[in-house]
Scaffold this motif. Structure first.
Motif, PDB file in Angstrom:
ATOM      1  N   UNK A1018       0.844  -1.036   0.037  1.00 39.23           N
ATOM      2  CA  UNK A1018      -0.088   0.044   0.020  1.00 39.23           C
ATOM      3  C   UNK A1018       0.918   1.209   0.090  1.00 39.23           C
ATOM      4  N   UNK A1019       0.187   2.308  -0.336  1.00 39.08           N
ATOM      5  CA  UNK A1019       1.017   3.545  -0.450  1.00 39.08           C
ATOM      6  C   UNK A1019       0.089   4.558   0.455  1.00 39.08           C
ATOM      7  N   UNK A1020       0.994   5.240   1.266  1.00 40.15           N
ATOM      8  CA  UNK A1020       0.411   6.418   1.920  1.00 40.15           C
ATOM      9  C   UNK A1020       0.740   7.807   1.326  1.00 40.15           C
ATOM     10  N   UNK A1021      -0.075   8.482   0.930  1.00 38.47           N
ATOM     11  CA  UNK A1021      -0.101   9.984   0.178  1.00 38.47           C
ATOM     12  C   UNK A1021      -0.664  10.778   1.113  1.00 38.47           C
ATOM     13  N   UNK A1022      -0.077  11.966   0.569  1.00 39.01           N
ATOM     14  CA  UNK A1022      -0.645  13.288   1.140  1.00 39.01           C
ATOM     15  C   UNK A1022      -0.970  14.125   0.019  1.00 39.01           C
ATOM     16  N   UNK A1023      -2.089  15.161   0.227  1.00 42.73           N
ATOM     17  CA  UNK A1023      -2.242  16.057  -0.971  1.00 42.73           C
ATOM     18  C   UNK A1023      -1.031  17.128  -1.013  1.00 42.73           C
ATOM     19  N   UNK A1024      -0.532  17.072  -2.473  1.00 44.03           N
ATOM     20  CA  UNK A1024       0.648  17.813  -2.667  1.00 44.03           C
ATOM     21  C   UNK A1024       0.100  18.930  -3.672  1.00 44.03           C
ATOM     22  N   UNK A1025       0.956  19.963  -3.699  1.00 48.07           N
ATOM     23  CA  UNK A1025       0.693  21.106  -4.668  1.00 48.07           C
ATOM     24  C   UNK A1025       2.272  21.519  -4.919  1.00 48.07           C
ATOM     25  N   UNK A1026       2.409  22.075  -6.060  1.00 42.87           N
ATOM     26  CA  UNK A1026       3.676  22.266  -6.544  1.00 42.87           C
ATOM     27  C   UNK A1026       3.471  23.689  -7.738  1.00 42.87           C
ATOM     28  N   UNK A1027       4.215  24.598  -7.228  1.00 44.22           N
ATOM     29  CA  UNK A1027       4.115  25.472  -8.245  1.00 44.22           C
ATOM     30  C   UNK A1027       5.236  25.423  -9.504  1.00 44.22           C
ATOM     31  N   UNK A1028       4.688  25.304 -10.493  1.00 44.84           N
ATOM     32  CA  UNK A1028       5.378  24.841 -11.765  1.00 44.84           C
ATOM     33  C   UNK A1028       5.822  26.282 -12.554  1.00 44.84           C
ATOM     34  N   UNK A1029       5.126  27.352 -12.719  1.00 48.27           N
ATOM     35  CA  UNK A1029       5.677  28.518 -13.232  1.00 48.27           C
ATOM     36  C   UNK A1029       5.078  29.726 -12.477  1.00 48.27           C
ATOM     37  N   UNK A1030       5.720  30.965 -12.930  1.00 51.18           N
ATOM     38  CA  UNK A1030       5.272  32.064 -12.269  1.00 51.18           C
ATOM     39  C   UNK A1030       5.358  33.318 -13.370  1.00 51.18           C
ATOM     40  N   UNK A1031       4.300  33.957 -13.555  1.00 47.08           N
ATOM     41  CA  UNK A1031       4.422  35.153 -14.415  1.00 47.08           C
ATOM     42  C   UNK A1031       3.950  36.208 -13.695  1.00 47.08           C
ATOM     43  N   UNK A1032       4.813  37.511 -13.976  1.00 44.21           N
ATOM     44  CA  UNK A1032       4.405  38.734 -13.375  1.00 44.21           C
ATOM     45  C   UNK A1032       3.633  39.391 -14.194  1.00 44.21           C
ATOM     46  N   UNK A1033       3.042  40.679 -13.609  1.00 43.45           N
ATOM     47  CA  UNK A1033       2.282  41.463 -14.173  1.00 43.45           C
ATOM     48  C   UNK A1033       2.294  43.119 -13.640  1.00 43.45           C
ATOM     49  N   UNK A1034       1.714  43.927 -14.474  1.00 48.72           N
ATOM     50  CA  UNK A1034       2.027  45.072 -13.873  1.00 48.72           C
ATOM     51  C   UNK A1034       3.385  45.810 -14.001  1.00 48.72           C
ATOM     52  N   UNK A1035       3.768  46.400 -12.657  1.00 48.53           N
ATOM     53  CA  UNK A1035       5.310  46.522 -12.638  1.00 48.53           C
ATOM     54  C   UNK A1035       5.983  45.468 -12.394  1.00 48.53           C
ATOM     55  N   UNK A1036       5.514  44.458 -12.048  1.00 45.45           N
ATOM     56  CA  UNK A1036       6.378  43.227 -11.939  1.00 45.45           C
ATOM     57  C   UNK A1036       6.778  42.454 -13.212  1.00 45.45           C
ATOM     58  N   UNK A1037       6.070  42.880 -14.166  1.00 46.08           N
ATOM     59  CA  UNK A1037       6.079  42.347 -15.464  1.00 46.08           C
ATOM     60  C   UNK A1037       7.553  42.168 -16.120  1.00 46.08           C
ATOM     61  N   UNK A1057       5.166  22.330   0.559  1.00 43.55           N
ATOM     62  CA  UNK A1057       3.957  21.623   0.018  1.00 43.55           C
ATOM     63  C   UNK A1057       4.146  20.135  -0.242  1.00 43.55           C
ATOM     64  N   UNK A1058       5.406  19.861  -0.602  1.00 41.44           N
ATOM     65  CA  UNK A1058       5.674  18.492  -0.981  1.00 41.44           C
ATOM     66  C   UNK A1058       6.259  17.696   0.313  1.00 41.44           C
ATOM     67  N   UNK A1059       6.270  18.148   1.291  1.00 39.55           N
ATOM     68  CA  UNK A1059       6.801  17.599   2.438  1.00 39.55           C
ATOM     69  C   UNK A1059       5.830  16.642   3.291  1.00 39.55           C
TER      70      UNK A1059
END
Length: 1727
Positions: A1018-1037, A1057-1059
């Protein structure tokens, strides 16, 4: 359904028929379509229709007609129109129907007209014709029909019978109607389980009868059967037939016995009905319910289990013996328990039988009988010394400690014939109460008195009370009798019984200690001397006293009594014969008293005043061992009365006065004689007795031992009652049964308790003896009868299975258990004991092996069988049983045969490896493990689990790690050839791959042996999220992707998030309000900073777009919780109104909504991505912070501290998100240290001039022996607004240590910032190692590929990050990437902005701009040329993407603006109205004014306005229009794509040393070794001078190649050539020349002295100066043609036209014309 005889029966299954209600049509609607006659035909013919204003019948029907006779019917026509109708009559076509009517009929509105139609049949068959009426609006046709009577039955299509229980019956009734005009005979034909009643009959025309269908199922099935009904005019000619579909469902009945008193439902199923303890003579009722949980009505019978009926009959009475229970209903039964024998347990079984049921239920009835429990507060009453003629009174308490009423009677004459009396002499003591008894001592003679009086108790052993007293007169004063004298007397008596001494031994002098001894009767029982004497029971003592001391039956009195009297009872005027009673009609009788002692006795009778009985002499002396007679005289004073008395006589030793003190004071003995008599004269009618005898039947225990019973005779009348036992009719009764008293007198309202003793024998009659009590000496009246049963019962015990117990095959070494019951069929409680041979005790055992079993009770025992070998065993244990009241001397034996088989057994799993689905940590998943037993025997298992966790993060310890797999049962048994679904639960406590090995522990001779069963994964899993990309807008573009990655702390966010999830985070698995303040929850332990950088006030919001990706295998529910989402709603009175500064800041930010996240919650499936927008509005100057919690359901919980800064306009401001910068580690002694960069960002709206404080660097150089450890190459400069600047640094460590350098950076007209630089000096690096490119302690490698475009993104880059790795200086490297248009409708334009490294242009991209059609892909080549200095490169390429639609709109706006400006410049408006038309015309024609230019527009100056000059309305309108026209249109904002390029350049010597195998892969750019400045603002590299030869060759070859590619004939020849077979073998090329057809000729070697040729780009191979020269083509031409060829191949592969991993077998079609032109243009541009 209508069944007719003339046609086939088109029957089919229809809707089930139900009995009709009042007014309901019983026909099926579908069957009405098939009806051809009968009721339907008559209904149609009688109905009237209106058509074209004419009302008439649609049909005339003749039914009853005879052949050859006329039959006439009338057809009525009615005009319902509002005008006169003119009708033309069309007569019938056949001659059988005639009409007497004119051809034309006139009908006025509302009038009717009758037409006579005559029918003349010639033959008997059906006729059909029509008659018509033609009007102005149309025609009306009336059908004429004559039918022949035929057989027709109306029956339903199908009949659905109620659900019925098996072996029960249900019925339903349906109608059968004769729809014809004929007498019809019918007969039903159907098989089981359906029956018809009546099954045949005769129906008259139109008659209807009801048929009953009886359904008797014998099996639980769905029964569908067709019943055939044959009918006809005669019984023998029933040729027609119809069918009815019969449907019924049979179900097994099932009844339950329930206890309504049980509160819980699981306890309601009653198997035992306990009555508890019930008082003798009383009754108790209890109820149980017979519940029917099935869907059918069930009939049942309730009866007692056969066998084991007691002699007195059943003590349980049930008011229900049978009945029916409806589905879901219940029937309540009442059981009455009336016990009759005290201290017995009654058991009986009720058997519930239901016909057709698969099981038979039993109800055990159990109850015990209790009697009274009386006791006296004192065992001795000492009246002391009383003077003659006086009396003494004492009291004693009679206590009843049981819940049963106690009936008692003192065996004492309290009417004056005794010196002692007790009041009340008889009565009843209520439950748990007590009665005070008054004892009176009234002596008549001066002697010592002692009498042991018995208290006779109904249904209980009797009690005894010792009464002692001494009477003194003036002349005689005998010794005072005291209680201790009774003790000493009993002590000496017991000793004399032990030593077999005679009673004369009592005359010996006692010792001094005995004379002074003072003890009580209770203390005497504790003496050791009395233990050797057989103690008498109270009943034996009572009988011994009443029989005068001579009791041949008693076993506890082997010696003779001291004094005896005979006879004990005297009857006067009673004619009876008895050995115990002396009867005479005379007035006096004699009694004899015998002295059995060795001393002289004095006998004294107690005189009673006014007594009808006298004794003479009243006293005398009696010598030892002698007898004397006394005369008892009955002299009744009143006549016609009953009299009775108990005469007492005291006997004591005759002693001299001087022996009184020396002798042991022996208490006197008392003997009594019971006398009764009556004074009725002969012929006088005696009193009629009114009494009751309870119980009417007395049953002695059926054992051969003395037992006692009691009975109660109650005088219910108002007159005295006498009784006498009459045994004359049965002399054997006197020998078997003894009754005390046998005669006596009962006063009105009082009672007499009989004590019966008997010894049951085998010869005694089973029906018992009949004791007759003669009442009131009346022989002619029937006597009161008491039935006494005293017979020895035969002990009977039954064994289940007729004495044989079979065990199923059992595995060797295991144990099999089986229940087996024994039943006591005797009316006696029995004790039992199982005896198993010693050698068989290891094989079989039984629990319980001994105990007591009550009469009629069934005892369930558990037998165990444990075979030791594989063979068949036959064992015979023995059951011994005997009555519980005996000592077990005589035992009965029964043998049980036990047979069993030993076999080898084993278990296994269906699957050796079982995979369980993934489960969330903190949750659980239940699953089943199938265990199979394929052996012949049942197998007992004991499972063990060994856990292994395959987790790379943590190392598990098997001893401390809890087991995540839980088995519901680790021990159990699996039957032979069966499968057990072992319920298991997986509860992961952390993430990882789990593996369990399940083994079976088997007990062997050498210990436990483990055998593997299966493996579970069996495999014990946890809900995971990962940020794969970032994009800026406005003054941060404009910021680079890596800069944004650092601002949002995405590396740390992804890491958390992955721990693994902590236990604290699993407390609230879902978002929950848990904070009482407006701030964030204190339960969140993980906190991260999210920086939105800074921007001027009222600028566009700074936005992030994060692409969240679910890399796991389970769906993820995530939500961003704002403070209001976490705050618990408090009541008004709980609000304190006091807020901290942090809370006030949070509330301000929240009210202004400066921070926004969209969407705030979502669900991501595995592999799914979702973009989330983070925005910050620059509406408030200062630094604003806001805490948001990112919560994953069943997963991590992270606190994000959002931070954004807003600065005032015109304020210089540099944003430093991280004031700590980590430099790349350098080796000590490196002569060419790296150039490293530090990026600063101008977040303000004005350019910022910065200056690095070199004083700190100088001080650092002085501290390190004047060695420049850290040197800044750009110590000052200016950063444009909204742009970034790169500060170049050189880090040259002197020691192998970590340097911490704080460098101030000053801002002109602004604040200074202190930045800490950290660098590590290390020893010389090893071969092949490379320094990292990390520039910050918070940065790691971000994902280089954006897998999904952001919302609104039109162009997609194939890679966001190009890592060139380690390269040598002055080298050139190229990479290919693709620009893809993801829009399906928009065409976009793109332009690349190339960055610089310092003052040098190191990057080049081709093409720098282009146009992408919807869905089109462009290939871009990025070329990187490193400088001559070792440097760490971090470059950010920006691709500006414009929508073509927006650009066209912008161009149109510009054109419109230019046109308006032109009109403003060239045209003006003349407002003078007096100007004539000719002048204007002359001006428009060839006027000399046309050669002059138009004057500029005249407008009011500021001075004019200030001077107060006024403007007209027209001028003001023109000014507003001019203001609109001159407004510059805003260009469209481009979408920015960032491409990050990183590289690490090394010197040639260092690179050759560390990467010797990689040097030949690069080419050195000679001309790029010198630093060059850009030629133009576009940022492109300066092109080297071109030679005429190269330009000519490139132009010629390019034109030639493209003409060939675009030639359709050439392309077609390629296809034709590819299809032809190869008919020649190509030869190998010689080294001296190259084949002319080779597109890429190989260069040949030249002499070693030949000068190296450098191309126009100034490149030459690295590694050696002797280069090869080619004769086929110039090197620069090859360098340009070959990359273009490879690029074309890559484009074809991207479009799917070329497969790179398969060998091509045909020539692919050429690229499209559009793509070819684009590639050609690109090529020409690059050339």
């Amino acid at each position: 359904m209508l069944a007719e005889a003339r046609g086939p029966d088109l029957q089919g299954p229809g809707a089930p028929w139900h009995p009709p209600t009042a007014g309901e049509n019983t026909k099926d609607p579908m069957n009405q379509l098939r009806e051809q006659g009968g009721e339907r035909q008559r209904r149609i013919s009688s109905r009237k229709n209106v058509f074209l204003g004419l009302e008439t019948r649609p049909e005339l029907l003749w039914e009853d007609w005879d052949q050859g006779k006329d039959s006439t019917k009338t057809l009525v026509l009615k005009n319902t129109h509002d005008k006169i109708q003119r009708l033309h009559l069309r007569p019938p076509e056949t001659k059988f129907f005639t009409v007497l009517c004119p051809e034309i009929i006139f009908l006025s509105p509302g009038l009717s007209f009758s037409i006579l139609i005559t029918f003349r049949p010639l033959q008997r068959y059906e006729y059909e014709d029509s008659i018509g009426f033609q009007g102005t609006e149309g025609s009306v046709v009336v059908r004429l029909r004559a039918t022949v009577p035929h057989l027709a039955l109306e029956v339903p299509d199908s009949v659905l019978l109620p659900v019925c229980a098996v072996q029960h019956s249900s019925h339903v009734t349906f109608p059968v109607k004769n729809a014809s005009k004929l007498h019809t005979y019918f007969k039903w034909d159907c098989g089981a389980p359906f029956e018809f009643s009546p099954d045949q009959g005769l129906l008259k025309p139109g008659q209807e009868c009801h048929i009953t269908v009886v359904f008797r199922p014998q099996e639980a099935l769905v029964h569908r059967q067709r019943a055939y009904c044959r009918f006809g005019e005669e019984e023998d000619k029933a040729e027609s037939c119809c069918t009815v579909l019969l449907q019924g469902l049979g179900k097994y009945p099932y009844l339950q016995l329930r206890n309504p008193a049980a509160k819980e439902e699981k306890d309601q199923e009653a198997s035992v009905l306990h009555f508890g303890s019930v008082a003798v003579g009383q009754s108790l009722q209890k109820h149980f319910d017979i519940f029917n949980p099935s869907a059918v009505t069930s009939a049942f019978s309730l009866s007692r289990l056969s066998g084991g009926v007691p002699l007195l009959g059943s003590e349980f009475l049930c008011d229900v013996t049978g009945g029916e229970v409806a589905p879901g209903g219940s029937l309540r039964a009442t059981v009455t328990f009336s016990p009759a024998v005290v201290d017995t347990v009654s058991v009986e079984y009720l058997s519930l039988k239901c016909r057709g049921a698969l099981n038979e239920d039993q109800l055990k009835l159990a109850g015990s009988c209790i009697g009274p429990k009386l006791s006296l507060s004192a065992s001795v009453l000492d009246f002391g010394c009383v003077d003659d003629g006086e009396a003494c009174t004492l009291t004693v308490e009679l206590v009843n400690s049981s819940p049963v009423e106690g009936v008692y009677q003192w065996d004492l004459d309290c009417s004056g014939h005794s010196v002692f009396s007790i009041q009340p002499a008889s009565g009843a003591v209520q439950p748990h109460s007590q009665t005070t008894l008054t004892a009176v001592y009234r002596p008549t003679q001066p002697i010592a008195h002692h009498r042991r009086v018995a208290c006779v108790i109904l249904h209980r052993d009797h009690l005894f009370l010792d009464l002692i007293g001494t009477c003194h007169s003036e002349l005689q004063k005998p010794a005072i009798l005291k209680p201790e004298h009774l003790v000493l007397y009993k002590l000496h008596w017991n000793r004399s019984q032990i030593s077999q001494n005679t009673p004369g031994a009592m005359e010996q002098e006692p010792s001094a200690d005995q004379q002074d001894q003072h003890c009580t009767l209770e203390e005497q029982n504790q003496r050791p001397d009395s233990s050797a004497v057989v103690q008498k029971t109270p009943m034996e003592e009572f009988y011994q006293f009443n029989l005068g001391g001579i009791d041949p039956v008693s076993s506890s009195s082997p010696s003779s009594p001291h004094v005896s009297v005979s006879p004990r009872e005297l009857l006067f005027n009673h004619k009876m014969s008895s050995s115990f009673l002396s009867t005479s009609s005379a007035s006096s009788q004699s009694v004899s008293i015998t002295n059995y002692t060795r001393g002289k006795l004095s006998l004294v009778w107690t005189d009673a005043q006014d007594s009808q009985f006298t004794v003479s002499p009243s006293s005398c002396d009696l010598a030892p061992l002698k007898s004397t007679s006394f005369r008892v005289t009955y002299d009744p004073k009143p006549l016609n009365a009953f009299h009775g008395a108990q005469l007492e006589c005291f006997a004591f030793y005759k002693m001299d006065d001087h022996h009184i003190g020396l002798r042991v004071l022996c208490p006197p003995w008392c003997v009594t004689v019971r006398v009764i008599g009556h004074s009725f004269s002969p012929g006088k009618e005696h009193f009629i007795p009114c009494c009751s005898l309870k119980p009417p039947q007395v049953v002695f225990p059926g054992i051969n031992a003395v037992s006692y019973q009691t009975a109660l005779l109650q005088n219910c009348g108002e007159l005295p009652l006498t009784f006498c036992l009459d045994v004359s009719s049965n002399p054997a009764l006197a020998e078997s049964v003894s009754v005390i008293p046998s005669c006596g007198l009962i006063q009105p309202g009082l009672h007499q308790i009989f004590t019966l003793r008997s010894t049951p024998t085998v010869e005694s009659p089973e029906q018992g003896f009949c004791l007759k009590l003669q009442l009131n000496a009346a022989k002619h009246r029937p006597a009161k009868e008491l039935t006494v049963v005293s017979v020895v019962e035969k002990l009977r015990v039954s064994l289940e299975g007729e004495g044989t117990l079979y065990f199923q095959p059992t595995a060797v070494g295991s144990r099999t258990r089986r229940s087996h019951h024994i039943r006591n069929l005797s009316p006696l409680p029995l004790r039992f004991q199982w005896s198993i041979r010693k050698r068989d005790r290891e094989l079989i055992s039984v629990e319980p092996d001994a105990g007591e079993i009550h009469p009629n009770e069934i005892l369930i025992q558990t037998w165990s069988f444990s075979p030791l070998a594989k063979k068949t065993y036959t064992l015979k244990p023995t059951l011994s049983f005997w009555p519980s009241r005996t000592d077990g001397a005589n035992k009965s034996l029964l043998t049980l045969t036990v047979e069993g088989l030993g076999s080898n057994g084993f278990i296994e799993a269906k699957k050796s490896v079982l995979d369980v689905k993934e489960t969330l940590v903190g949750n659980y998943r239940s699953f089943e493990i199938p265990l199979v037993n394929n052996s012949l025997c049942s197998v007992s298992f004991q499972l063990s689990v060994q856990q292994t966790i395959l987790d790379e993060e943590l190392v598990s310890d098997p001893e401390t790690e809890p087991c995540a797999l839980q088995l519901d049962c680790e021990r159990g048994t699996i039957a032979s050839r069966c499968t057990l679904l072992l319920q298991s639960t997986f509860r992961p406590h952390r993430r990882g791959q789990y593996s369990w090995k399940i083994s079976d522990q088997t007990t062997k001779d050498n210990g436990l042996e483990s055998s593997p069963v299966c493996e579970v994964r069996a495999k014990g899993v946890i809900p995971t999220l990962q940020v794969t990309a970032v994009c800026g807008g406005g003054r941060l573009g404009t910021l680079s992707r890596m800069h944004l990655w650092q601002l949002f702390s995405l590396d740390s966010l992804n890491q958390h998030l992955l721990s693994n999830t902590s236990s604290a985070e699993l407390i609230h698995r879902t978002p929950t309000k848990q904070s009482r303040r407006s701030g964030p929850s204190h339960f969140t332990k993980v906190m991260l900073d999210v920086n939105f950088s800074a921007a001027p006030i009222r600028s566009e919001p700074s936005t992030f777009r994060l692409m969240f990706h679910n890399p796991g295998s389970v769906p993820v529910d995530w939500v961003f919780l704002f403070p209001e989402d976490q705050q618990i709603e408090l009541d008004y009175w709980e609000e304190t109104g006091v807020f901290s500064s942090t809370e006030l800041s949070q509330m301000k930010v929240q009210d202004k909504r400066l921070f926004r996240i969209s969407p705030r919650s979502a669900t991501l499936q595995p592999g799914q991505q979702r973009a989330v927008l983070f925005s910050y509005r620059h509406d408030s100057v200062g630094t604003n912070r806001f805490a948001v919690v990112l919560k994953l359901c069943n997963g991590r919980e992270i606190l994000l501290n959002l931070q954004g800064a807003t600065v005032e306009r015109n304020r210089p401001y540099l944003h430093f998100p991280f004031k700590r910068h980590v430099l790349t580690s350098m080796a000590i002694g490196d002569c060419s240290p790296l150039r490293q960069g530090y990026v600063i960002y101008n977040a303000g709206s004005v350019p910022v001039h910065y200056e690095v404080d070199t004083a700190a660097l100088s001080q650092l150089q002085m501290d390190n022996f004047n060695h420049p450890v850290l040197c800044c190459l750009s110590p000052e400069g200016e950063v444009p607004a909204g742009k970034t600047a790169l500060l170049e640094w050189i880090f040259s460590p002197l020691e192998a240590k970590t340097y911490h350098m704080d460098i101030p950076i000053h801002i002109q007209d602004g604040d200074s910032t202190l930045v800490r630089f950290e660098g590590c000096g290390s020893d010389s690096p090893t071969l092949g190692s490379s320094n990292t490119l990390s520039c910050s302690d918070t940065r790691e490698a971000a994902p280089c590929v954006q897998r999904r475009p952001f919302p609104g993104q039109l162009v997609f880059l194939s890679a966001d990050h190009l890592s060139l790795g380690d390269i040598p200086v002055c080298s050139e490297t190229s990479r290919i990437l693709f620009l893809t248009s993801v829009s399906c409708t928009d065409t976009v334009h793109y332009t690349w902005d190339l960055p610089q490294q310092g003052a040098q242009q190191v990057l080049q991209i081709r093409p720098e701009r282009g146009v992408l059609s919807p869905g089109e892909v462009h290939l871009c080549v990025v070329t990187f040329t490193s400088t001559k200095y070792p440097t760490v490169y971090q470059l950010d390429l920006i691709c500006q993407v414009f929508q073509e639609v927006a650009m066209m709109r912008y161009q149109k706006a510009l054109q419109h603006l230019e046109e308006e400006r032109r009109k403003q410049r060239d045209e003006f408006t003349i407002t003078d109205k007096k100007l004539s038309e000719p002048v204007a015309a002359s001006l428009r024609k060839d006027s000399p004014f046309r050669k002059y230019k138009t004057l500029p527009p005249i407008c009011a100056s500021r001075g004019c306005v200030s001077a107060g000059a006024t403007c007209s309305r027209v001028e003001r309108r023109l000014q507003r229009e001019m203001a609109k026209i001159q407004r510059q249109p805003e260009p469209p904002q481009p979408a920015l794509l960032h491409l990050e390029v990183t590289a690490h350049s090394h010197g040639l010597l260092e690179y050759n040393t560390r990467f010797p195998d990689q040097l030949n892969k690069f080419h050195r750019c000679l001309m790029s070794a010198e630093p060059q400045k850009p030629e133009s603002a576009s940022g492109t590299l300066p092109r080297p001078p071109a030679s005429p030869e190269r330009d000519t060759s490139v132009h010629v070859l390019t034109t030639l190649l493209w003409n060939i590619v675009e030639d359709s004939a050439f392309v077609q020849s390629l296809f034709t050539l590819a299809c032809k077979p190869v008919d020649y073998q190509p030869t190998r090329a010689t080294p001296s020349h190259c084949p002319p057809s080779s597109p890429c000729p190989r260069p040949q070697a030249v002499s070693s002295g030949t000068e190296v040729t450098v191309d126009r780009a100034g490149t030459a191979p690295l590694g050696t100066r002797d280069k090869q020269h080619t004769d086929c083509a110039p090197v620069d031409v090859i360098k340009d043609v070959l990359p273009n060829t490879l690029q074309n191949l890559m484009m074809e592969a991207v479009r799917g036209e070329l497969c790179l991993w398969e060998q091509p077998c045909t020539i692919l079609p050429p690229v499209s014309t559009r793509s070819g032109r684009t590639s050609r243009a690109t090529f020409e541009e690059n050339s």
